[in-house]
Design a protein around this motif. Structure first.
Motif, mmCIF file in Angstrom:
data_model
loop_
_atom_site.group_PDB
_atom_site.id
_atom_site.type_symbol
_atom_site.label_atom_id
_atom_site.label_comp_id
_atom_site.label_asym_id
_atom_site.label_seq_id
_atom_site.Cartn_x
_atom_site.Cartn_y
_atom_site.Cartn_z
ATOM 1 N N UNK A 157 0.866 -1.180 0.000
ATOM 2 C CA UNK A 157 0.000 0.000 0.000
ATOM 3 C C UNK A 157 0.902 1.230 0.000
ATOM 4 N N UNK A 158 0.759 2.075 -1.013
ATOM 5 C CA UNK A 158 1.583 3.269 -1.168
ATOM 6 C C UNK A 158 0.701 4.499 -0.959
ATOM 7 N N UNK A 159 1.030 5.310 0.036
ATOM 8 C CA UNK A 159 0.253 6.511 0.353
ATOM 9 C C UNK A 159 1.128 7.737 0.174
ATOM 10 N N UNK A 160 0.561 8.780 -0.428
ATOM 11 C CA UNK A 160 1.280 10.039 -0.644
ATOM 12 C C UNK A 160 0.443 11.206 -0.135
ATOM 13 N N UNK A 161 1.083 12.074 0.626
ATOM 14 C CA UNK A 161 0.430 13.275 1.168
ATOM 15 C C UNK A 161 1.436 14.411 1.117
ATOM 16 N N UNK A 162 1.530 15.117 -0.003
ATOM 17 C CA UNK A 162 2.550 16.168 -0.156
ATOM 18 C C UNK A 162 2.429 17.285 0.875
ATOM 19 N N UNK A 163 1.206 17.501 1.430
ATOM 20 C CA UNK A 163 0.993 18.623 2.337
ATOM 21 C C UNK A 163 1.254 18.263 3.799
ATOM 22 N N UNK A 164 1.777 17.078 4.062
ATOM 23 C CA UNK A 164 2.031 16.682 5.447
ATOM 24 C C UNK A 164 3.060 17.616 6.088
ATOM 25 N N UNK A 165 2.844 17.991 7.334
ATOM 26 C CA UNK A 165 3.754 18.897 8.013
ATOM 27 C C UNK A 165 5.082 18.231 8.339
ATOM 28 N N UNK A 168 2.441 12.659 9.330
ATOM 29 C CA UNK A 168 2.002 11.644 8.363
ATOM 30 C C UNK A 168 1.729 10.317 9.086
ATOM 31 N N UNK A 169 2.621 9.971 10.035
ATOM 32 C CA UNK A 169 2.474 8.710 10.761
ATOM 33 C C UNK A 169 1.159 8.670 11.545
ATOM 34 N N UNK A 170 0.842 9.773 12.255
ATOM 35 C CA UNK A 170 -0.360 9.789 13.094
ATOM 36 C C UNK A 170 -1.635 9.873 12.278
ATOM 37 N N UNK A 171 -1.623 10.659 11.198
ATOM 38 C CA UNK A 171 -2.840 10.909 10.437
ATOM 39 C C UNK A 171 -3.151 9.822 9.417
ATOM 40 N N UNK A 220 1.339 -10.003 9.257
ATOM 41 C CA UNK A 220 2.408 -9.053 9.562
ATOM 42 C C UNK A 220 2.234 -7.797 8.726
ATOM 43 N N UNK A 221 2.502 -6.656 9.350
ATOM 44 C CA UNK A 221 2.422 -5.365 8.649
ATOM 45 C C UNK A 221 3.692 -4.583 8.978
ATOM 46 N N UNK A 222 4.391 -4.114 7.932
ATOM 47 C CA UNK A 222 5.571 -3.280 8.098
ATOM 48 C C UNK A 222 5.357 -1.983 7.335
ATOM 49 N N UNK A 223 5.847 -0.884 7.879
ATOM 50 C CA UNK A 223 5.639 0.408 7.213
ATOM 51 C C UNK A 223 6.883 1.268 7.338
ATOM 52 N N UNK A 224 7.036 2.149 6.351
ATOM 53 C CA UNK A 224 8.086 3.171 6.347
ATOM 54 C C UNK A 224 7.431 4.495 6.002
ATOM 55 N N UNK A 274 8.321 12.371 5.116
ATOM 56 C CA UNK A 274 7.561 13.618 5.195
ATOM 57 C C UNK A 274 6.297 13.613 4.355
ATOM 58 N N UNK A 275 6.331 12.972 3.205
ATOM 59 C CA UNK A 275 5.177 13.027 2.306
ATOM 60 C C UNK A 275 4.852 11.684 1.678
ATOM 61 N N UNK A 276 5.421 10.619 2.208
ATOM 62 C CA UNK A 276 5.275 9.321 1.545
ATOM 63 C C UNK A 276 5.284 8.216 2.602
#
Length: 590
Positions: free
Chosen positions: A53-61, A66-69, A86-90, A93-95
């Motif tokens: 799952x790839x998420x992008x949020x360019x406006x993240x502070x 990004x992690x919390x929201x 199992x779930x792993x994430x990285x 700032x915006x990705x």
């Protein structure tokens, strides 16, 4: 009894021979039918039990925001999908990159649908697009990859013929799901030139100018710096000065490498005379001779190194006297530094075959870059046990470091010790000190030289100890020997090294090689710091300005290496060799 049974069968077969013949023909027919209907696949359907799952949020502070929201709500929702283990994430700032692993044997399509449903059921911050759900199996690989060429058609006409004629025919074949066409990128103005009828004079003029056209990525990068350039004829000494003023000599050479060599003949002669030898020496010898003739009025090529050219641009030194550098020595850095190389070892057949199936060419351990080895550990970890100990010791330590967590429980602890020693030598970091044998401690104490562990042994003491008490070498254990610094290991007698087992000899040899490379790079790095006077504390993850500006022209706002989204990488690599050269702008810190 058996004789009587076979006699009975024989008599019945002769009595009812037509039934026997019919049964025989029926058996043959069923066999032929089964043979024709048997599925034989070169690439059988193999699904990997994981989804990305790839998420992008360019406006993240920030990455924490990004992690919390986004990331944590996604992880919490995806953990409720049946079969997920199992779930792993990285998160940056915006990705965010989330790897979801599920149990083997499940219907992977159903798992992906459930994950997609969970992804769509989350409320995301305003302005953020819906995350992308990706999965991969061997069925996604193309069964045929073919290229088309023509000596009669132009690039535009050839691509049009493939799309309009060949692609529909292939798509109409039974059981063909998809046919995609890639490549054939034409220049921005090329389509308009082909579609708009021009007078003969204008058409001939366009044909004459296009061979000198520069890659669009170089044009856009120059425009971002306020420099208008489109053809090789525009590469003036002033343009070289602007490029040289924006970076180091290494950056200068990297940007020059973006220029297609076949366009250099259209550049002004005074520009050719200023090209540094580090760049011109990489060109084809025939092209070098032609460029030398074109720049003869200005002294020819191969006159200056990159440092000398930059010095002229910055005004730090006067222009060197017109003393021609011998061309056989010009730009030949390899003649100054002759470092040994780690002996590559052929890879297992399973690795070569797996790489071929995904379009890679792997033959020896020298082909295993950190990116490739990390990808294999993630997507095909079952291949890792096929590597023999000698192969592990020959792989780039930086690549092994990326998969160390995956192999710690799979390989011999002694081999693991060897790999950590190689990584320490390549990074210039010592291993934890090990207690010395009691015989070493007592011998040194008797000579008035107290020692306790491997850190206490100076490099010049080993030859003296070996000469005065060679029996001490027999007391060295493998962990103590590897904990010695490379300088101490280099002082060990050759007779002792030859008495060690083959694996340990290979490790010691490669430690010496990696240490030499580290020292050479450290020396080069010190020189670059003095010359470029980079600001102290500059973030090594920050990208070069030319790459940031080029990305902005593509509509991508990036500043640091961790901001680079996959889409931008795909755009860059789609430019072919010039795109790959753009990636060389990334520093080791990036």
């Amino acid at each position: 009894m058996l004789v009587r049974l076979f006699n009975k069968i024989t008599s019945l077969s002769l009595r009812f021979r037509w039934i026997v013949i019919a049964l025989t023909l029926l058996t043959i027919g069923v066999g032929i039918f089964a043979l024709l209907g048997l599925n034989m696949e070169l690439l059988p359907r193999i699904e990997f039990p994981q989804t990305v799952v790839v998420a992008q949020w360019p406006d993240a502070e920030s990455a924490e925001n990004f992690l919390e929201e986004v990331t944590l709500p996604l992880e919490e929702s995806l953990s409720t999908v049946d079969g997920v283990v199992n779930i792993e994430s990285t998160t940056s700032n915006s990705f965010a990159f989330i790897l979801v692993r599920n149990e083997f044997g499940l219907d992977q399509d159903r798992v992906v649908e459930d994950i997609q449903e969970k992804v769509e059921g989350i409320t995301y911050p305003e302005g953020m697009e819906l995350p992308e759900v990706l999965s991969f199996s061997l069925s996604d690989l193309p069964v045929v990859v073919a290229s088309a060429s023509s000596s009669d058609l132009s690039l535009v006409d050839l691509k049009e013929a493939v799309i309009s004629d060949l692609q529909p025919r292939l798509e109409n074949l039974e059981e063909i799901e998809q046919v995609s066409v890639s490549g054939g990128q034409e220049l921005p103005d090329e389509t308009s030139v082909e579609e708009t009828p021009l007078p003969i004079e204008e058409e001939e003029s366009a044909v004459e100018e296009d061979p000198g056209r520069l890659p669009q990525i170089l044009v856009d990068g120059a425009a971002a710096l306020g420099i208008e350039i489109e053809y090789a004829q525009d590469i003036t000494p002033e343009f070289l000065a602007d490029m040289g003023m924006s970076g180091s000599a290494e950056d200068f050479i990297t940007v020059l490498a973006l220029i297609p060599p076949d366009t250099l003949i259209y550049a002004p002669p005074e520009t050719l005379a200023l090209l540094p030898t580090e760049y011109t020496s990489t060109l084809d010898p025939a092209l070098q001779e032609e460029l030398d003739q074109l720049a003869a009025e200005f002294g020819g090529i191969n006159q200056y190194t990159a440092e000398e050219t930059l010095a002229m641009f910055t005004g730090e030194e006067e222009e060197p006297a017109e003393t021609e550098v011998p061309k056989e020595d010009a730009g030949d850095d390899s003649a100054q530094v002759d470092l040994p190389e780690v002996e590559p070892i052929p890879l297992p057949e399973s690795w070569i075959s797996a790489a071929t199936q995904v379009g890679l060419i792997l033959e020896t351990t020298a082909d295993l870059t950190p990116e490739i080895l990390a990808g294999i550990a993630d997507l095909a970890p079952q291949l890792l046990p096929d590597l023999e100990p000698a192969m592990w010791r020959a792989i780039d330590p930086a690549a092994v470091a990326l998969v160390m967590a995956d192999i710690e429980g799979q390989i011999d602890p002694v081999l693991l010790l060897h790999l950590r020693a190689l990584q320490a030598a390549a990074s210039g970091q010592p291993l934890d000190p090990q207690p010395l044998p009691e015989s070493w401690i007592q011998t040194a104490a008797a000579a008035g030289f107290p020692i306790e562990d491997t850190d206490d042994i100076p490099a010049d003491a080993v030859p003296l100890l070996a000469a005065s008490a060679p029996q001490l070498l027999d007391d060295l254990t493998e962990d103590v020997l590897l904990a010695f610094s490379p300088e101490v290991q280099a002082g060990l007698p050759q007779e002792y090294i030859d008495s060690l087992d083959e694996g340990l000899r290979q490790t010691l040899t490669n430690i010496a090689i990696h240490n030499q490379f580290f020292l050479a790079q450290a020396e080069i790095g010190d020189e670059e710091v003095v010359e470029t006077e980079e600001p102290a504390g500059e973030d090594p993850a920050r990208l070069p300005d030319i790459l940031i500006d080029a990305a902005r022209n593509f509509g991508v706002e990036i500043e640091f290496a961790y901001d680079i989204p996959p889409e931008f990488m795909r755009q860059i690599t789609s430019f072919g060799p010039q795109g790959l050269q753009v990636l060389e702008l990334l520093s080791p810190g990036n």
